[in-house]
Design an enzyme around this catalytic site. Structure first.
Site, short mmCIF file in Angstrom:
data_model
loop_
_atom_site.label_atom_id
_atom_site.label_comp_id
_atom_site.label_asym_id
_atom_site.label_seq_id
_atom_site.Cartn_x
_atom_site.Cartn_y
_atom_site.Cartn_z
N SER A 654 5.42 2.35 -2.17
CA SER A 654 4.57 1.56 -1.62
C SER A 654 5.06 -0.12 -1.56
O SER A 654 4.23 -0.82 -0.58
CB SER A 654 3.08 1.45 -2.28
OG SER A 654 3.15 0.77 -3.42
N LYS A 697 -5.31 -2.75 -4.19
CA LYS A 697 -4.31 -3.63 -3.67
C LYS A 697 -4.89 -4.91 -3.25
O LYS A 697 -4.70 -5.74 -3.42
CB LYS A 697 -3.30 -2.96 -2.93
CG LYS A 697 -2.32 -1.87 -3.91
CD LYS A 697 -1.57 -1.10 -2.99
CE LYS A 697 -0.68 -0.15 -3.82
NZ LYS A 697 0.06 0.80 -3.17
#
Lengths: 803, 278
Positions: A654, A697
């Site tokens: 990611s 996140k």
């Protein structure tokens, strides 16, 4: 960066409108009868329950807390009730071979009856038999037999005596036996006197004595036989008396259990044994078990007539549904217990203990895969029982051939059972892979969904589920706002705005905790505020590490910039998950480039801190660079990429887009805005791909920015395909609404670079050349320069060789 | 030892020892009695002359009872065996006298057993000997019977089982010796903490009541549990079945009862210990 490109507040959180919920509180809602969102698992379990063929046991797979146990139990309840109750099981002594106790199947409820009947029978016989042997009749008859023996013996000797006396010879007792001697007036004649007798007389006496001795010998030899005959007669008499005393009560029992041939056979064997061992009943008070052990004899014990009722159905309806919480080998397969006596460990059939398989025989047994697999020998025992369809009680020590002392081998009991194992997916897949028996024995996999579609209908059913749970757990009713908040939270847990989490334990926990706060506030109905309080408290309880890390960033121990712009440096985002709690935290990712041979060095990989997915992400960057900017030139750079201040494993791809941004920034010499953070993986075409835990996140970067003060410049670049996953915290949504924080959906690297640097990315012309004042143009230029530099180095080297 | 009154008094006890297991019981019984009555205790062991003579005969063989094996007998061996038994008897006397702190002597004589016992008992008040396990109709047990018939003193025949009985039985007919018999029985029962069972052969109720009353005068001092039974005649007194039922361990009877030889015959047949009062 243009503010308009950020997502609006509605896209950051999918609300559940309380107005859509057609009730005031959950008290109005009926119980949920069906199970929501688990159609696949439901169908599999129903199939597994219905199918009668062997091997169709069920493995219910799914993460812990998803509700596997309650779903299976709920599905089993009805078919279990419908079926005919299975047998009671007893172990009784095997009189022919006590080492192999017999198993008796009894109709439900009859096991206890037999046990009590046998106990009563033995108690009755303990008084009836001695009474019969103390009767005048018995005494008279034994005396008669003994007298007959005595008379027989005495008569034989008296006859001999008589014969001897007729010839002036007498029978004399000697120290060791008998002898014949000539007598006169009752006295034995002396040797001198004997010598004086005429020779003929002496010879006559000697011959007579020899003859009498022969006759006496014949008599003496017959005595043991007569004694044996006497004993036989007494034994026959004892048997006759015993039969008369025992027959009537045992006969009554035989009539009572006439429809159970096995029991009748057992009662017959018992009767025979009682008659054979009648002395045990006559000498009860002399029993000294301790001494018997020492001498190796079996003390008269009435334990052998006991009935060990190992499985009792009682008045239960239907077949058993049993969950064994502690599936050790013995708890599953049964055990042979021992008693210590005079330092020795003894066992008998009364010490056979049933296991879960015995108790669930005829019905259903639920087990946790993890528990069965971690208990020594339990898994093998379970498989052996299912495969052989019989229950054999074998002590572990014998199984391992560790000891070979005399022990019991109870008769195996036929097994008819459906086993349902509950476990997580990994265990299921590992068993499929590594246990060759597994696929044969657990043919039905019931795979549990972790999410369900979020639709008005499913939200309504979810509300019903909440209503059911509140009633089951005796909680206050939840109002519609509270339900809506829970639905939103469930959606957040599923990580998808279009889904709801089916993790029932989390829902149940949230309900109970919300109810707690409602109670604390003396409210009779649970409101959204209580739910929020519970969610916040859960977060707070779990967030020690997150706050520590945030504190590190705030103090400057961990270097994260949220203002300014830096070349070759970008804020990446990672997620840390510990103990079921996940949170995001920014990470500084930096890139440096120099002349080289086209390698992109991932420092994490070099020091083995990067996982394979991470390495894969980095290797893709090389592919992207080569194809994008230097298709016809040698890629002549050496780039190094690093997660700054990471001290543990980095896994996942990611951050690959962030790494690419840092690399491009370094190549183009374009500073990246530190007010932004980036997440998303990238492919070789420069497309940004979806990642997981997008909410955590974003919130991880938001928290840092919030601590430092929101500037309105800050925000996060997320893959455009993750928009549907956004269920952000309220304060993030509020900040976005007020223009203080921005969420930018990004589909390509070009788009991302433009946002991060403020420069246009630039499109290539027909020759693949990018305009010079664009990011791509500058990158291309730099790569070209590096290639030329490399070429010039190569030529210089060749010149030297020519010289 | 006759005193002329109704009390049974013992001053000298002669006990016959033959070094068999049963004789240790006999010796112990005699020793206890001697201590209880403060009487003088003398033991006698007779080396059976018949055995020695038998052993000297050229064809002498014995057949062992357990295996019917024929064993040659010789004089020296027999003599040695008898000497050994004598020594054994001597040791047994020493042991019991040490244990009970008594004085006792043992004489070892050789001769016909019955005659030697009768001779030695001439100065004794009571002769005690073992009953052994007689084989009826044989010479075995003849000694006991002979002694019973011919002794001038009272004779006690002791069986091996002397512990587990409940009562001492006496037969009371009302004569002087009968009075002493019941007195002796009462003494024995008291000493052993047993019950006294008195059988009274009576032809009528009045007879029974008279004898019952008379017998009570002879019981002496001290606590005693007494049970009376009327029986039809002397024969009925020796019903073995009743004796077993009542747990009779000792029968005391005088020789003055009608048909004394009959009494002796009965006593010889009894399984329990007996005391014949003279």
């Amino acid at each position: 960066m243009t503010q308009g490109e950020g997502l609006n507040a509605d896209q950051l959180y999918r609300r559940c409108d309380p107005a859509q919920l057609p009730f005031e509180t959950t008290a109005e809602l009926p119980d949920l009868t069906e199970i929501i969102g688990q159609e696949r698992a439901l169908e599999a379990v129903r199939f597994g329950i219905d199918i009668k063929n062997s091997g169709y046991n069920i493995f219910a797979l799914g993460p812990p807390g998803i509700g596997k146990h309650s779903l299976v139990a709920q599905l089993l309840a009805e078919p279990a009730q419908r079926r005919t109750p299975p047998s009671d099981w007893c172990y009784v002594n095997n009189f022919d071979d006590p080492r192999r106790p017999r198993a008796l199947a009894m109709p439900p409820g009859k096991g206890r009856l037999l046990r009590d009947d046998m106990a009563r029978l033995i108690e009755d016989l303990k008084t009836a038999i001695p009474a019969a042997f103390e009767s005048d009749e018995y005494r008279a008859r034994t005396q008669e037999i003994e007298e007959e023996f005595k008379e027989r013996q005495e008569k034989a000797i008296a006859d001999l005596q008589h014969q001897a006396q007729e010839k002036d010879i007498d029978l004399i007792r000697t120290p060791a036996g008998f002898a014949f001697a000539p007598t006169r007036k009752g006295e034995v004649i002396s040797p001198e006197e004997f010598e004086r007798l005429p020779e003929a007389e002496r010879e006559r006496i000697a011959a007579t004595v020899a003859n009498l001795q022969e006759k006496l010998r014949a008599v003496i030899r017959q005595v043991p036989q007569w004694r044996q005959e006497m004993r036989d007669k007494i034994r026959a008499l004892n048997r006759e008396v015993a039969i008369s005393a025992a027959e009537h009560p045992i006969h009554n029992l035989r009539d009572k259990y006439a429809d159970l041939p096995q029991v009748v056979a057992y009662l017959e064997a018992t009767q025979e044994n009682i008659i054979t061992n009648i002395d045990d009943f006559r000498q009860q008070e002399d029993a000294q078990p301790g001494i018997a052990v020492l001498t190796g004899e079996h003390a008269p014990s009435f334990r052998r007539y006991e009935v060990n009722l190992i499985v009792e159905r009682g008045n239960e309806q239907g077949v058993p549904v049993l969950y064994e919480n502690n599936p050790t080998y013995h708890n599953l397969a049964g055990a042979l217990e021992h008693v210590a006596m005079m330092g020795a460990l003894l066992t008998d059939f009364t010490l056979i203990k049933a296991g879960a398989l015995h108790r669930a025989n005829g019905g259903y047994l639920l087990l946790d895969a993890h528990k069965v697999l971690t208990q020594a020998f339990a898994w093998e025992a379970l498989k052996r029982a299912i495969r052989s369809k019989e229950l054999r009680i074998e002590p572990v020590e014998r199984l391992l051939s560790l000891v070979s002392t005399v022990s019991l081998e109870p008769e195996p009991i036929p097994l008819d059972i459906k086993v349902i194992i509950l476990g997580d997916r990994l265990l299921y897949y590992l068993l499929c892979e590594y246990d060759p028996d597994f696929a044969d024995l657990f043919k039905v996999a019931a795979d549990f969904e972790e999410t369900l579609e979020r639709t008005p209908a499913s939200q309504q059913r979810f509300a019903q589920l909440i209503a059911t749970m509140t009633r089951k757990n005796h909680l206050n009713p939840f109002n519609r706002q509270a339900v809506a908040r829970i639905i939103e939270h469930s959606s957040r847990m599923s990580g998808d705005t279009r889904k709801l989490s089916t993790h029932l334990r989390s829902v149940a926990d949230l309900l109970q905790e919300s109810d707690y706060y409602a109670h604390a506030a003396r409210a009779t109905t649970v409101d959204a505020a209580h739910v929020q309080q519970a969610i916040d408290a859960q977060e707070r309880r779990a967030s020690r590490l997150k706050e520590n890390l945030q504190e590190g960033i705030q103090r400057g121990t961990i270097l994260i910039a949220t203002t300014g712009a830096v070349i070759g440096q970008v804020n990446g985002l990672s997620v840390i998950e510990m103990g079921g709690y996940a949170f995001g935290i920014p990470h500084r990712i930096t890139a440096r480039v120099r002349l080289g041979e086209g390698e992109v060095i991932d420092i994490e990989r070099e020091v083995e801190l990067g996982g394979p997915l991470h390495s894969k992400g980095v290797l893709i960057l090389g592919g992207f660079l080569g194809a994008h900017y230097a298709a016809d030139l040698p890629l002549s750079l050496s780039a190094s990429l690093v997660f700054e201040q990471s001290y543990g494993q980095v896994e996942g791809d990611s951050a690959s887009s962030a790494e690419l941004y840092a690399l491009l920034s370094a190549l183009a010499g374009a500073p990246i805005k530190q007010s932004l953070a980036v997440t998303g993986s990238v492919n070789q075409h420069g497309e940004i791909q979806a990642i997981g835990a997008v909410n955590e996140k974003i919130e991880g970067f938001f928290d840092i920015c919030k601590i430092r003060g929101l500037t309105g410049e800050q925000g996060v670049l997320i893959p455009a395909s993750n928009i549907a996953n956004l269920m952000l915290r309220n304060e993030v949504v509020e900040a976005a609404k007020n223009g203080l924080f921005h969420i930018f959906p990004v589909a390509t690297v070009n788009h991302g670079m433009a946002l991060l640097t403020g420069f246009p990315a630039g499109e290539p012309d027909a020759n693949g050349v990018y305009p010079p004042d664009t990011i791509n143009g500058r990158v291309q230029e730099r790569l070209k320069a590096l290639a030329q530099l490399r070429q010039s180095f190569a030529e210089h080297g060749r010149d030297k060789e020519d010289l | 030892m006759s005193t002329g009154n109704d009390t049974f008094v013992i001053r000298r006890i002669l006990v016959a020892i033959d070094a068999t297991p049963s004789s240790s019981v006999v010796l112990e019984t005699a020793a206890q009695l001697a201590r209880g009555c403060n009487a003088e205790l003398n033991g006698i062991f007779v080396e059976d002359i018949n055995l020695l003579r038998l052993a000297g005969l050229p064809f002498a063989r014995e057949l062992t009872w357990s295996t019917a094996m024929e064993v040659h007998l010789d004089y020296q061996r027999m003599e040695r065996a008898l000497r050994g038994r004598g020594a054994h008897a001597q040791q047994a006397v020493v042991n019991i006298t040490t244990q009970l702190k008594l004085h006792a002597s043992l004489q070892i004589v050789r001769g016909q057993v019955a005659q030697e016992l009768l001779r030695a008992a001439e100065n004794a008040d009571l002769l005690i000997l073992g009953k052994g396990r007689e084989v009826r109709g044989t010479r075995i047990g003849v000694i006991a019977r002979q002694v019973l018939q011919q002794a001038h003193c009272s004779v006690m025949l002791v069986t091996r089982e002397t512990q587990h009985y409940k009562s001492v039985m006496a037969i009371f007919t009302g004569n002087d010796k009968s009075e002493r018999a019941i007195n002796a029985a009462a003494q024995l029962a008291r000493a052993a903490h047993k019950r006294l069972l008195v059988l009274i052969p009576a032809s009528s109720t009045s007879d029974y009541q008279r004898l019952h009353e008379q017998s009570r005068q002879c019981l002496g001092q001290g606590p005693l549990l007494v049970t009376y039974h009327a029986v039809t005649g002397m024969e009925a007194c020796f019903n073995q079945h009743i004796m077993r039922e009542e747990g009779v361990g000792m029968v005391v009877v005088s020789d003055a009862e009608t048909g004394s030889s009959l009494v002796v015959t009965h006593l010889a047949k009894l399984e329990c210990s007996t005391l014949l009062i003279r």
